[in-house]
Design a protein around this motif. Structure first.
Motif, PDB file in Angstrom:
ATOM      1  N   THR A 104      54.539  30.084  63.728  1.00 29.15           N
ATOM      2  CA  THR A 104      55.672  30.452  62.894  1.00 29.15           C
ATOM      3  C   THR A 104      55.574  29.662  61.589  1.00 29.15           C
ATOM      4  O   THR A 104      54.769  28.734  61.467  1.00 29.15           O
ATOM      5  CB  THR A 104      57.012  30.110  63.577  1.00 29.15           C
ATOM      6  N   ALA A 125      60.928  33.087  53.345  1.00 35.20           N
ATOM      7  CA  ALA A 125      60.216  33.183  54.612  1.00 35.20           C
ATOM      8  C   ALA A 125      61.066  32.585  55.721  1.00 35.20           C
ATOM      9  O   ALA A 125      61.357  31.406  55.698  1.00 35.20           O
ATOM     10  CB  ALA A 125      58.881  32.453  54.513  1.00 35.20           C
ATOM     11  N   TRP A 138      59.220  33.759  61.264  1.00 38.67           N
ATOM     12  CA  TRP A 138      58.166  34.695  60.857  1.00 38.67           C
ATOM     13  C   TRP A 138      56.816  34.115  61.259  1.00 38.67           C
ATOM     14  O   TRP A 138      56.561  32.930  61.116  1.00 38.67           O
ATOM     15  CB  TRP A 138      58.256  34.914  59.344  1.00 38.67           C
ATOM     16  N   ARG A 181      52.908  37.197  50.611  1.00 43.20           N
ATOM     17  CA  ARG A 181      53.497  38.304  51.368  1.00 43.20           C
ATOM     18  C   ARG A 181      53.861  39.445  50.429  1.00 43.20           C
ATOM     19  O   ARG A 181      53.605  40.615  50.731  1.00 43.20           O
ATOM     20  CB  ARG A 181      54.732  37.821  52.118  1.00 43.20           C
TER      21      ARG A 181
END
Length: 95
Positions: free
Chosen positions: A65, A15, A19, A89
């Motif tokens: 984020t 990650a 993001w 995810r």
């Protein structure tokens, strides 16, 4: 934390700090007062989240984020949080 399984096509990722995770359109976070537990409701599945997992998913609002999420959680959990975000995810529960 909840241990979601990854499908055969899911590839591990890392990650990125920039993001901004958000629940997928098909996922909902709900509290079940009967079970006294937070649930992640996704198509054809209900995932019972423990306190830590629910806290992480609750911070996935599309505004924060990964770095912001990490800043709001206890120190020392960074690797576990990033791994958890990568796994959910890969499941398609966050985007």
């Amino acid at each position: 934390m909840t241990e979601p399984t990854t499908g055969p096509t899911a590839e591990p990722t890392t990650a990125p700090a920039t993001w901004r995770p958000v629940l997928s359109r098909a996922a909902m976070l709900r509290h079940d007062p009967v079970r006294q537990a937070d649930l992640l409701i996704v198509p054809e599945r209900i995932v019972v989240l423990n306190e830590e997992a629910a806290a992480i998913v609750g911070l996935c609002d599309g505004e924060r984020t990964v770095a912001d999420i990490l800043a709001e959680l206890p120190e020392g959990a960074e690797a576990d949080v990033v791994e958890f975000l990568d796994r959910v995810r890969a499941e398609g529960w966050v985007r």
